[in-house]
Design a protein around this motif. Structure first.
Motif, PDB file in Angstrom:
ATOM      1  N   SER A 248       0.817  -1.216   0.000  1.00 54.46           N
ATOM      2  CA  SER A 248       0.000   0.000   0.000  1.00 54.46           C
ATOM      3  C   SER A 248       0.848   1.262   0.000  1.00 54.46           C
ATOM      4  N   ILE A 249       0.249   2.362  -0.506  1.00 47.76           N
ATOM      5  CA  ILE A 249       0.870   3.683  -0.458  1.00 47.76           C
ATOM      6  C   ILE A 249      -0.208   4.716  -0.138  1.00 47.76           C
ATOM      7  N   ASN A 250       0.229   5.889   0.263  1.00 49.33           N
ATOM      8  CA  ASN A 250      -0.669   7.032   0.384  1.00 49.33           C
ATOM      9  C   ASN A 250      -0.229   8.059  -0.640  1.00 49.33           C
ATOM     10  N   LEU A 251      -1.124   8.411  -1.536  1.00 52.50           N
ATOM     11  CA  LEU A 251      -0.812   9.379  -2.589  1.00 52.50           C
ATOM     12  C   LEU A 251      -1.888  10.443  -2.641  1.00 52.50           C
TER      13      LEU A 251
ATOM     14  N   HIS B 239     -10.070   1.629  -9.608  1.00 53.80           N
ATOM     15  CA  HIS B 239     -10.690   1.882  -8.308  1.00 53.80           C
ATOM     16  C   HIS B 239     -11.049   0.567  -7.614  1.00 53.80           C
ATOM     17  N   ASP B 240     -11.631  -0.360  -8.353  1.00 52.41           N
ATOM     18  CA  ASP B 240     -12.053  -1.638  -7.778  1.00 52.41           C
ATOM     19  C   ASP B 240     -10.862  -2.479  -7.305  1.00 52.41           C
ATOM     20  N   ALA B 241      -9.695  -2.208  -7.877  1.00 52.21           N
ATOM     21  CA  ALA B 241      -8.488  -2.927  -7.467  1.00 52.21           C
ATOM     22  C   ALA B 241      -7.766  -2.197  -6.325  1.00 52.21           C
ATOM     23  N   GLY B 242      -8.386  -1.138  -5.813  1.00 55.45           N
ATOM     24  CA  GLY B 242      -7.764  -0.374  -4.739  1.00 55.45           C
ATOM     25  C   GLY B 242      -6.698   0.573  -5.221  1.00 55.45           C
ATOM     26  N   SER B 243      -6.762   0.899  -6.509  1.00 55.98           N
ATOM     27  CA  SER B 243      -5.772   1.765  -7.131  1.00 55.98           C
ATOM     28  C   SER B 243      -6.419   3.095  -7.520  1.00 55.98           C
ATOM     29  N   LEU B 244      -5.817   3.784  -8.465  1.00 53.39           N
ATOM     30  CA  LEU B 244      -6.286   5.101  -8.878  1.00 53.39           C
ATOM     31  C   LEU B 244      -6.202   5.231 -10.385  1.00 53.39           C
ATOM     32  N   GLY B 245      -7.318   5.595 -11.012  1.00 53.89           N
ATOM     33  CA  GLY B 245      -7.334   5.799 -12.449  1.00 53.89           C
ATOM     34  C   GLY B 245      -7.131   7.261 -12.805  1.00 53.89           C
ATOM     35  N   TRP B 246      -6.357   7.503 -13.847  1.00 55.10           N
ATOM     36  CA  TRP B 246      -6.098   8.857 -14.345  1.00 55.10           C
ATOM     37  C   TRP B 246      -6.807   9.019 -15.686  1.00 55.10           C
ATOM     38  N   ILE B 247      -7.309  10.212 -15.951  1.00 55.62           N
ATOM     39  CA  ILE B 247      -7.941  10.472 -17.243  1.00 55.62           C
ATOM     40  C   ILE B 247      -7.137  11.514 -18.010  1.00 55.62           C
TER      41      ILE B 247
ATOM     42  N   GLY C 147     -14.751  15.247  -8.999  1.00 56.66           N
ATOM     43  CA  GLY C 147     -14.182  14.377  -7.980  1.00 56.66           C
ATOM     44  C   GLY C 147     -12.702  14.078  -8.131  1.00 56.66           C
ATOM     45  N   ALA C 148     -12.028  14.799  -9.009  1.00 59.47           N
ATOM     46  CA  ALA C 148     -10.587  14.580  -9.166  1.00 59.47           C
ATOM     47  C   ALA C 148      -9.862  14.986  -7.890  1.00 59.47           C
ATOM     48  N   ILE C 149      -8.993  14.119  -7.394  1.00 59.49           N
ATOM     49  CA  ILE C 149      -8.247  14.419  -6.171  1.00 59.49           C
ATOM     50  C   ILE C 149      -6.945  15.156  -6.482  1.00 59.49           C
ATOM     51  N   ALA C 150      -6.572  15.199  -7.762  1.00 61.23           N
ATOM     52  CA  ALA C 150      -5.401  15.939  -8.215  1.00 61.23           C
ATOM     53  C   ALA C 150      -5.595  16.252  -9.692  1.00 61.23           C
ATOM     54  N   VAL C 151      -4.944  17.309 -10.155  1.00 62.25           N
ATOM     55  CA  VAL C 151      -5.007  17.672 -11.568  1.00 62.25           C
ATOM     56  C   VAL C 151      -3.599  18.041 -12.029  1.00 62.25           C
ATOM     57  N   GLY C 152      -3.446  18.176 -13.333  1.00 63.84           N
ATOM     58  CA  GLY C 152      -2.147  18.574 -13.847  1.00 63.84           C
ATOM     59  C   GLY C 152      -2.145  18.636 -15.355  1.00 63.84           C
ATOM     60  N   ILE C 153      -0.957  18.783 -15.913  1.00 63.93           N
ATOM     61  CA  ILE C 153      -0.802  18.844 -17.365  1.00 63.93           C
ATOM     62  C   ILE C 153       0.183  17.780 -17.827  1.00 63.93           C
ATOM     63  N   ASP C 154      -0.060  17.223 -19.020  1.00 69.07           N
ATOM     64  CA  ASP C 154       0.939  16.348 -19.635  1.00 69.07           C
ATOM     65  C   ASP C 154       1.728  17.213 -20.610  1.00 69.07           C
ATOM     66  N   ILE C 155       2.754  17.837 -20.048  1.00 65.68           N
ATOM     67  CA  ILE C 155       3.501  18.860 -20.776  1.00 65.68           C
ATOM     68  C   ILE C 155       4.255  18.278 -21.965  1.00 65.68           C
TER      69      ILE C 155
END
Length: 339
Positions: free
Chosen positions: A71-74, A113-121, A167-175
């Protein structure tokens, strides 16, 4: 469900846009952009995989690690695994249209999400596809939204606002998408960002800010100096510039420049839990997976994505036992064999 079945079903839907090779290393699809390949000769894509494959691990079994913690905390969220889903878009242009955009992105985000992970769009040139990504985050109740580096800062900030509301917990750019011609053709010109522009974007949001697409130490330092909370070391899957080094090659130098405490994620060539272990040993706090999760989605929708994430996590777990690592924080360069 098993991997063979997932791959067989995916192959039927890909319409030859992806051959679902035994090893996803970019050789069969070199130059196929749009498509699943790497740009030009495909060397950047292939080098991501090769660079990871060249790393050897020290087998360590004289210890008391019986049940390692993956596990991690991100970004303030507890995850069961450091293996996450990379931002992926345009099911029709790149994947043959066997799934709709919403089917693809919702499968990716929900499966993670169902695997306990985090999906990025991601954020393609067609606005409705970004909307599909936002809906996927809403359904999963969390995600990360990465926006193209549009020349118009206001357009980026508006998308940040929509993502946070979804509901995004973080945002950013793919520079690293700064040279994408397809964006310009759709009337949404993209380009590089200097420090002041990155700082403006950082200051426009109240959630963690990520810069994805960093491949040099100096630019990594610059992003953190501008206030970024995290960076992703990535060459855009080898899809934007030919003949870059692999992510695993540049990662150690970047970590040395920014320090071990900085949140540095890695995206490029991960094809197993052992690959994830290698990148974490080189200094990454977590990894993103792209093409294998597309196969999972095309093979069995969100269940296929969940299967791949869990499979890789189980492989990571086993590799942690065999290298003597009790937790993700314990994984470091001592497990890498130096010739």
């Amino acid at each position: 469900m098993d991997l063979k079945t997932i791959k067989e079903e995916a192959r039927k839907k890909f319409n030859n846009f992806c051959r679902v090779c035994v090893v996803c290393d970019g050789r069969a699809c070199a130059g196929e952009v749009p498509g699943m390949g790497g740009t030009g000769t495909g060397e950047s894509f292939k080098q991501n995989v090769r660079a990871l494959s060249d790393i050897r691990l020290n087998l360590r079994v004289v210890h008391d690690v019986l049940e390692p913690d993956t596990s991690i905390n991100l970004f303030g969220i507890n995850l069961l695994t450091p293996i996450m889903g990379a931002p992926i878009t345009n099911a029709s242009l790149n994947c043959g249209g066997g799934l709709t955009e919403f089917e693809l992105v919702s499968s990716l985000v929900k499966g993670c999400h169902d695997a306990g992970s985090l999906g990025w769009i991601g954020d393609p040139a067609i606005p409705s596809m970004f909307t599909d990504g936002l809906e996927a985050i809403k359904l999963a109740t969390r995600g990360v939204a990465i926006i193209k580096p549009r020349v118009d800062q206001g357009e980026i900030i508006r998308r940040f606002e929509d993502a946070i509301q979804a509901g995004a917990i973080a945002v950013g750019i793919d520079i690293d998408g700064a040279g994408l011609v397809t964006m310009k053709l759709k009337g949404q010109a993209v380009g590089p960002k200097n420090i002041s522009k990155i700082r403006e974007l950082v200051n426009s949001v109240s959630v963690p800010f990520v810069v994805k697409g960093i491949m040099t130490p100096d630019e990594a330092v610059a992003c953190f100096d501008a206030g970024a909370n995290a960076i992703v070391v990535s060459n855009h899957g080898g899809r934007v510039l030919d003949f870059t080094p692999g992510v695993a090659e540049v990662l150690p130098k970047i970590i040395k420049a920014v320090g071990k405490d900085a949140i540095v994620l890695a995206d490029g060539g991960v094809r197993s839990g052992v690959d994830a272990l290698k990148l974490i040993a080189l200094g990454a706090k977590g990894v993103l997976v792209g093409r294998p999760l597309i196969t999972g989605a095309f093979g069995a929708m969100s269940e296929g994505v969940k299967f791949i994430i869990e499979k890789y996590t189980q492989e990571l777990y086993a590799a942690m036992i065999l290298t003597g690592c009790k937790s993700i924080k314990d994984i470091d360069s001592r497990i890498i064999f130096e010739k």
